[in-house]
Design a protein around this motif. Structure first.
Motif, PDB file in Angstrom:
ATOM      1  N   VAL A 216      -3.626   9.061   8.694  1.00 21.88           N
ATOM      2  CA  VAL A 216      -3.774  10.660   8.298  1.00 21.88           C
ATOM      3  C   VAL A 216      -2.930  10.752   7.184  1.00 21.88           C
ATOM      4  O   VAL A 216      -3.416  11.418   5.942  1.00 21.88           O
ATOM      5  N   LEU A 217      -1.701  10.029   6.951  1.00 22.36           N
ATOM      6  CA  LEU A 217      -0.807  10.441   5.783  1.00 22.36           C
ATOM      7  C   LEU A 217      -1.587   9.812   4.387  1.00 22.36           C
ATOM      8  O   LEU A 217      -1.571  10.373   3.504  1.00 22.36           O
ATOM      9  N   GLU A 218      -2.097   8.710   4.654  1.00 18.89           N
ATOM     10  CA  GLU A 218      -2.903   7.883   3.711  1.00 18.89           C
ATOM     11  C   GLU A 218      -4.164   8.688   3.129  1.00 18.89           C
ATOM     12  O   GLU A 218      -4.304   8.861   2.095  1.00 18.89           O
ATOM     13  N   ARG A 219      -4.960   9.332   4.084  1.00 18.54           N
ATOM     14  CA  ARG A 219      -6.115  10.297   3.826  1.00 18.54           C
ATOM     15  C   ARG A 219      -5.513  11.299   3.024  1.00 18.54           C
ATOM     16  O   ARG A 219      -6.052  11.881   2.080  1.00 18.54           O
ATOM     17  N   GLN A 220      -4.235  11.924   3.493  1.00 20.32           N
ATOM     18  CA  GLN A 220      -3.758  13.417   2.975  1.00 20.32           C
ATOM     19  C   GLN A 220      -3.455  12.716   1.655  1.00 20.32           C
ATOM     20  O   GLN A 220      -3.496  13.472   0.350  1.00 20.32           O
ATOM     21  N   MET A 221      -2.831  11.718   1.395  1.00 16.10           N
ATOM     22  CA  MET A 221      -2.488  10.947   0.014  1.00 16.10           C
ATOM     23  C   MET A 221      -3.615  10.826  -0.783  1.00 16.10           C
ATOM     24  O   MET A 221      -3.692  11.142  -2.191  1.00 16.10           O
TER      25      MET A 221
END
Length: 589
Positions: free
Chosen positions: A292-297
């Protein structure tokens, strides 16, 4: 590679193991399957975190999996005893020794010890103190031999020693009376197993490599656990008995006593699986959070890229607009510069004309000055003027009859008023400013009073001039003023003086224009011209005064030559002067 399976029925987990040919390692080796390099890990922080969880968690599992350890942590065996832990998990480290952990006697209550995927080359004899251990995982190490004390582990049910460098198995292993699963695969130097294994009557699963094992025969190995055990029993002159018939009379099955035919359940296996599944769940949650964090990034990067793209586009548009405006401004500047150059060219031409005119005027005035500088010519001109005036102003009988006294007096009065007006210009101007200022701040009555005063002054002046003209002296003065006004030489000098004054003003304007336009010019040349004109002006002023003196002398001669009792002499002369043609008109005719 041969896969041996037991003919006895086991639980679903064991059946799955036998079908796949693997022992349960309790953890998925994702990196080994995907061949991806492990991410850089802060092992120190992980170890401290796991230490904290092991001490604070009520679970009976002491988990130190994958902490980058090279030796067993100091006092870890003692902490397991104090915390009453039932499982110690040290797999997937880089352990080469267990000596730092303490004494194995402190692990007497441990039921599961997992040491797989390390770098252990040997085990000490005090491993025999693991009195209650039921599962021992030693696969994927560098073990060359097993200690004889391993046969003292009477409660051991699962032993995995695959993936090592063993050459032989100790005969003491025949003492593992509770052993149900034994995995010795992937030991290339192990050619035979001791026939004493036949004494392990409860052994349900025996996994061997048929391509490496010479004893028993590879053909027998390929047939599975039961065939191997029948062969070993025959070698020991023993009767083969099925493991299900050799189970102890008292077996722990879900906390109850049951017969031998009931299914065996390993509670420790479930314990470890539950712990590892919880760990895997946490890792999966962290992985999802990372995703999720990577997607947000990625979304943030995409937004930033879009903003950067828009900013670049806007910047390019702005630069294009600036370039376009710059081009337009440059074109306007060129147009303005061209117009200014044309104006400068016209102005330069005008200034050149003014300078040429100045040169021409100086030359003309110099020539005229030369004409009047010759004494002989000057005397000749004076003599001619004198004769002309004598001829003009000699009174004959007809002149007296032609006298128009009233008209002449009126002309004299107007001329005297004009002269008086000229002489008093500056004083009247100052008085007028004072009167106007006073009139602006006074009342209406004061305004009327001022008007009456000015009117009365005008009337008084007219009456005064009329009385003055009755005197012959003032008639003479009026005639002299008119003579000076109509004298062609005096007029010529006045015109030349006016031309010089105008030319001096024009030169000043030219000089100021050239300074404003930053045009280089010869200041010395301009100064010489200005000096020359100034000298000519001073010379003309002297000549004008000289001409006035000459006319004054002529007046005295006229007054001396007139008849003594001649009545209205100056009135007649004034009328004759009025009736005479101007010099310019005579020249034109």
């Amino acid at each position: 590679m041969g896969i041996s399976t037991s003919c006895a029925k086991v639980g679903p987990e064991k059946q799955e193991i036998e079908e796949k040919g693997k022992m349960p390692f309790w953890k998925k080796d994702n990196d080994a399957k995907s061949n991806k390099p492990k991410e850089k890990v802060n092992y120190k922080a992980r170890f401290e975190h796991k230490q904290y969880l092991a001490q604070e968690s009520p679970e009976p599992v002491y988990d130190l999996i994958d902490c980058g350890l090279k030796n067993a942590p100091a006092g870890v065996f003692t902490r397991c005893k104090m915390l009453r832990k039932e499982a110690l998990l040290l797999q997937e480290n880089n352990l080469s020794s267990l000596s730092g952990g303490g004494s194995f006697s402190d692990l007497s209550e441990i039921q599961v010890l997992d040491l797989h995927k390390n770098s252990l080359e040997k085990l000490t004899e005090d491993i025999g103190h693991l009195a209650n251990v039921r599962a021992l995982y030693l696969q994927d190490n560098k073990l060359k031999q097993l200690p004889n004390s391993i046969g003292s582990l009477k409660n051991l049910q699962t032993l995995n020693i695959s993936g090592n460098c063993l050459k032989e198995l100790p005969l003491s292993m025949s003492g593992l009376v509770s052993l149900k699963t034994l995995d010795v695969r992937d030991n290339p130097k192990l050619k035979r197993i001791p026939k004493e294994i036949a004494q392990l009557r409860g052994l349900e699963t025996l996994l061997l490599d048929e391509k490496h094992i010479n004893y028993p025969d590879p053909e027998i190995v390929s047939k599975g656990t039961e065939a191997i055990m029948r062969f070993l029993c025959s070698e020991c002159e023993m009767d083969y008995v099925s493991p299900s018939e050799c189970l102890p009379s008292i077996i722990e099955t879900n906390g109850k006593e049951n017969g031998a035919k009931n299914a065996i359940i390993d509670p420790y296996e479930d314990l470890i699986k539950g712990h590892l599944e919880a760990e895997e769940k946490k890792k999966e949650e962290k992985k999802q959070q990372a995703i999720v964090l990577e997607r947000q990034m990625v979304e943030t990067q995409d937004r930033e890229a879009e903003l950067k793209r828009k900013s670049t586009k806007q910047k390019k548009k702005l630069l294009d607009n600036l370039a376009e405006e710059g081009t337009k401004m440059e074109a306007e500047m060129m147009k303005f510069q061209k117009l200014r150059d044309e104006e400068r060219k016209v102005l330069n031409e005008k200034m050149n004309q003014a300078e040429q005119q100045s040169d021409f005027l100086i030359k003309e005035l110099m020539d005229a000055n030369l004409r009047y500088s010759d004494p002989a010519k000057v005397m000749e001109a004076l003599e001619a003027d004198k004769k002309q005036m004598e001829a003009q102003f000699t009174i004959v009988n007809g002149d007296i009859e032609k006298l128009k006294e009233k008209e002449v007096l009126r002309a004299m009065q107007m001329m005297m008023e004009e002269e008086m007006q000229k002489k008093a210009t500056m004083k009247l101007y100052e008085d007028r400013q004072g009167v106007i200022q006073s009139a602006m701040t006074s009342t209406l009555e004061n305004d009327k009073a001022v008007e009456e005063v000015l009117s009365s002054k005008g009337k008084q002046q007219t009456e005064l001039i009329s009385k003055m003209l009755e005197d012959e002296k003032y008639q003479r003065e009026a005639f002299q003023a008119l003579l000076l006004q109509q004298d062609h030489r005096a007029l010529e000098i006045s015109d030349q003086m006016s031309m010089i004054q105008n030319e001096l003003a024009a030169l000043t304007v030219v000089e100021m224009k050239k300074r404003d336009m930053k045009v280089e010019f010869e200041m010395e040349l301009m100064g010489d011209k200005r000096e020359t004109l100034a000298k000519l002006l001073l010379d003309l002023m002297e000549k004008k005064q000289q001409r006035a003196d000459d006319l004054q002398k002529m007046m005295k001669d006229m007054e001396t030559g007139k008849e003594e009792e001649q009545e209205n002499y100056w009135l007649i002369q004034y009328q004759k002067l009025l009736d005479s043609k101007p010099k310019g008109l005579e020249n034109a005719e």
